[in-house]
Design a protein around this motif. Sequence first.
Motif, PDB file in Angstrom:
ATOM      1  N   ARG A   1       0.828  -1.263   0.124  1.00  0.00           N
ATOM      2  CA  ARG A   1       0.055   0.161  -0.096  1.00  0.00           C
ATOM      3  C   ARG A   1       0.988   1.386  -0.079  1.00  0.00           C
ATOM      4  O   ARG A   1       0.313   2.269  -0.186  1.00  0.00           O
ATOM      5  CB  ARG A   1      -0.805  -0.116   1.280  1.00  0.00           C
ATOM      6  CG  ARG A   1      -0.401   0.256   2.489  1.00  0.00           C
ATOM      7  CD  ARG A   1      -1.412   0.142   3.688  1.00  0.00           C
ATOM      8  NE  ARG A   1      -2.454   1.208   3.620  1.00  0.00           N
ATOM      9  CZ  ARG A   1      -2.288   2.384   3.789  1.00  0.00           C
ATOM     10  NH1 ARG A   1      -0.996   2.852   4.362  1.00  0.00           N
ATOM     11  NH2 ARG A   1      -3.196   3.325   3.696  1.00  0.00           N
ATOM     12  N   ASN A   2       2.073   1.170   0.058  1.00  0.00           N
ATOM     13  CA  ASN A   2       3.026   2.415   0.073  1.00  0.00           C
ATOM     14  C   ASN A   2       4.195   2.377  -0.635  1.00  0.00           C
ATOM     15  O   ASN A   2       5.462   2.406  -0.268  1.00  0.00           O
ATOM     16  CB  ASN A   2       3.418   2.349   1.623  1.00  0.00           C
ATOM     17  CG  ASN A   2       4.229   3.875   2.106  1.00  0.00           C
ATOM     18  OD1 ASN A   2       3.833   4.864   1.407  1.00  0.00           O
ATOM     19  ND2 ASN A   2       5.060   3.763   2.550  1.00  0.00           N
ATOM     20  N   GLN A   3       3.762   1.949  -2.123  1.00  0.00           N
ATOM     21  CA  GLN A   3       4.672   2.078  -3.167  1.00  0.00           C
ATOM     22  C   GLN A   3       6.067   0.926  -2.792  1.00  0.00           C
ATOM     23  O   GLN A   3       7.050   1.409  -3.153  1.00  0.00           O
ATOM     24  CB  GLN A   3       5.271   3.471  -3.067  1.00  0.00           C
ATOM     25  CG  GLN A   3       4.373   4.603  -3.547  1.00  0.00           C
ATOM     26  CD  GLN A   3       3.535   4.631  -4.583  1.00  0.00           C
ATOM     27  OE1 GLN A   3       3.653   3.592  -5.562  1.00  0.00           O
ATOM     28  NE2 GLN A   3       2.947   5.955  -5.091  1.00  0.00           N
TER      29      GLN A   3
ATOM     30  N   SER B   1      10.210  -3.507  -2.708  1.00  0.00           N
ATOM     31  CA  SER B   1       9.131  -4.318  -3.003  1.00  0.00           C
ATOM     32  C   SER B   1       8.258  -3.675  -4.197  1.00  0.00           C
ATOM     33  O   SER B   1       8.389  -2.713  -4.356  1.00  0.00           O
ATOM     34  CB  SER B   1       8.449  -4.843  -1.998  1.00  0.00           C
ATOM     35  OG  SER B   1       7.486  -5.757  -2.191  1.00  0.00           O
ATOM     36  N   LEU B   2       7.276  -4.388  -4.702  1.00  0.00           N
ATOM     37  CA  LEU B   2       6.457  -3.959  -5.764  1.00  0.00           C
ATOM     38  C   LEU B   2       5.257  -3.198  -4.774  1.00  0.00           C
ATOM     39  O   LEU B   2       4.889  -3.806  -3.963  1.00  0.00           O
ATOM     40  CB  LEU B   2       5.889  -5.044  -6.665  1.00  0.00           C
ATOM     41  CG  LEU B   2       6.811  -5.218  -7.838  1.00  0.00           C
ATOM     42  CD1 LEU B   2       6.077  -6.499  -8.583  1.00  0.00           C
ATOM     43  CD2 LEU B   2       6.947  -3.993  -8.809  1.00  0.00           C
ATOM     44  N   GLY B   3       4.952  -2.064  -5.238  1.00  0.00           N
ATOM     45  CA  GLY B   3       3.589  -1.489  -4.447  1.00  0.00           C
ATOM     46  C   GLY B   3       3.079  -0.505  -5.207  1.00  0.00           C
ATOM     47  O   GLY B   3       3.521  -0.016  -6.125  1.00  0.00           O
ATOM     48  N   MET B   4       1.949  -0.020  -4.618  1.00  0.00           N
ATOM     49  CA  MET B   4       1.319   1.483  -5.236  1.00  0.00           C
ATOM     50  C   MET B   4       0.775   2.129  -4.003  1.00  0.00           C
ATOM     51  O   MET B   4       1.167   2.018  -2.881  1.00  0.00           O
ATOM     52  CB  MET B   4      -0.008   0.566  -5.935  1.00  0.00           C
ATOM     53  CG  MET B   4       0.531  -0.020  -7.275  1.00  0.00           C
ATOM     54  SD  MET B   4      -1.001  -0.341  -8.059  1.00  0.00           S
ATOM     55  CE  MET B   4      -1.552  -1.940  -7.709  1.00  0.00           C
ATOM     56  N   ASN B   5      -0.227   3.059  -4.484  1.00  0.00           N
ATOM     57  CA  ASN B   5      -0.578   4.183  -3.448  1.00  0.00           C
ATOM     58  C   ASN B   5      -1.788   3.767  -3.000  1.00  0.00           C
ATOM     59  O   ASN B   5      -2.747   3.931  -3.761  1.00  0.00           O
ATOM     60  CB  ASN B   5      -0.364   5.348  -3.916  1.00  0.00           C
ATOM     61  CG  ASN B   5      -0.672   6.575  -2.998  1.00  0.00           C
ATOM     62  OD1 ASN B   5      -1.472   6.227  -1.709  1.00  0.00           O
ATOM     63  ND2 ASN B   5      -0.810   7.479  -3.307  1.00  0.00           N
ATOM     64  N   PHE B   6      -2.156   3.316  -1.830  1.00  0.00           N
ATOM     65  CA  PHE B   6      -3.617   3.113  -1.208  1.00  0.00           C
ATOM     66  C   PHE B   6      -3.850   3.768  -0.103  1.00  0.00           C
ATOM     67  O   PHE B   6      -4.850   3.423   0.767  1.00  0.00           O
ATOM     68  CB  PHE B   6      -3.627   1.354  -0.921  1.00  0.00           C
ATOM     69  CG  PHE B   6      -3.800   0.456  -2.187  1.00  0.00           C
ATOM     70  CD1 PHE B   6      -4.934   0.016  -2.585  1.00  0.00           C
ATOM     71  CD2 PHE B   6      -2.497   0.144  -2.499  1.00  0.00           C
ATOM     72  CE1 PHE B   6      -4.978  -0.929  -3.459  1.00  0.00           C
ATOM     73  CE2 PHE B   6      -2.401  -0.946  -3.443  1.00  0.00           C
ATOM     74  CZ  PHE B   6      -3.790  -1.328  -4.099  1.00  0.00           C
TER      75      PHE B   6
END
Length: 363
Positions: free
Chosen positions: A208-210, A222-227
Amino acid sequence: MEYHISQVDLYIDEVERALVSRSIDSRWLTEGPQSKAFQARLAVLTGARHVFFAPNGTLALFLAALALEPEPGDEIIIPTFTFYGSATAPLFAGFTPVFIDVDPDTFNALPEAFEAAVGPRTKAFMPVHIYGQACDMEGIMRVARRKGIQVMEDAAQALTVKLNGKQAGTFGDIGTFSLFSDKVITTGEGGIVITDSDEIADRLRLLRNQGRPNSGTFIHPSLGMNFRITDLQAAIGLGQMEKLPQILKDRAKKWRLYSEGLAGVGDIRLMRVLKGSDIVPFRFPIVTADRENLAKALEAAGIQTRGFFYPMHLQPKLRGAVTQSLPVAERLSAQGICLPVHVHLTDAQVADIIGVIRRHFGA
Ligand SMILES: Cc1ncc(COP(=O)(O)O)c(C=O)c1O
């Protein structure tokens, strides 16, 4: 059309305004002190060890499904009688959804239905707690544990709903809630992911934090996005928490008024509540073969109605090459009407709604 009784109405006022003003005055809008405070309140409310936010309930499901790390071909078993996001979120995360039918009385999927659908590629179950009561999580968890299957619960509609004293969403490996405008408490849009597993929590934190443990660094292990959500949403959530005891009392009363007023009227069937489950009505669902005409009568009286879910296995982009029949959900979808339960609905208006329905059936 103008309704004099709407299906949804927000219970939001100067309590939330004051808390939102606090964020504006502090010039801090992203996740910050109010998010931390709301998170702590939700940990107490749910009893979960780890609580994370997501921008809405659908993205909470997506985040939860990603955290289960599906491999291509891994299947997740989902009740067909649910909201679209329950199916699309795990699909986008890499799962293949497999749909099962639900119980005609509680509208939730039973442990036996999950068990019967297990195949060699089953990786996860997704019980969905529908219309304000809990699924038989004890039975579902027995099947899951025996077969080594992970469980993610869609408790979008079930914040504060407990089964034998335990919050829906806390039985499986991971659970999610929605804070959309029609939910028990709302932040307008919003989602929550909970887990007791430290390992899953570590994955959620990165996802959840990029893909990084803390903001402020540009190395992403790690792989992540913005939640993330905003502190404005959390401020509203904190205001809603203050009102929760009153909201719960009010919904319990509305459940009782409708249940008493509609029992035995025409061919109306009411949802049965599972033994041991709370009922915190999300709407008041009724089932009748005369749905079309009853809906017309209610709408003519200025009362906004809502249908039931349209089953996932019939959705144009989800159905397989051969359309399977899951008859209980299909019947519920054709015969269900939801009545409103929001706080602004007065006892007199509930009596009006009941009156229209009774007159329609000549009762
Ligand atoms: C069972 C269920 N799952 C998921 C969702 C999606 O939540 P959201 O609308 O916050 O994306 C909903 C929304 O109503 C829901 O009822």
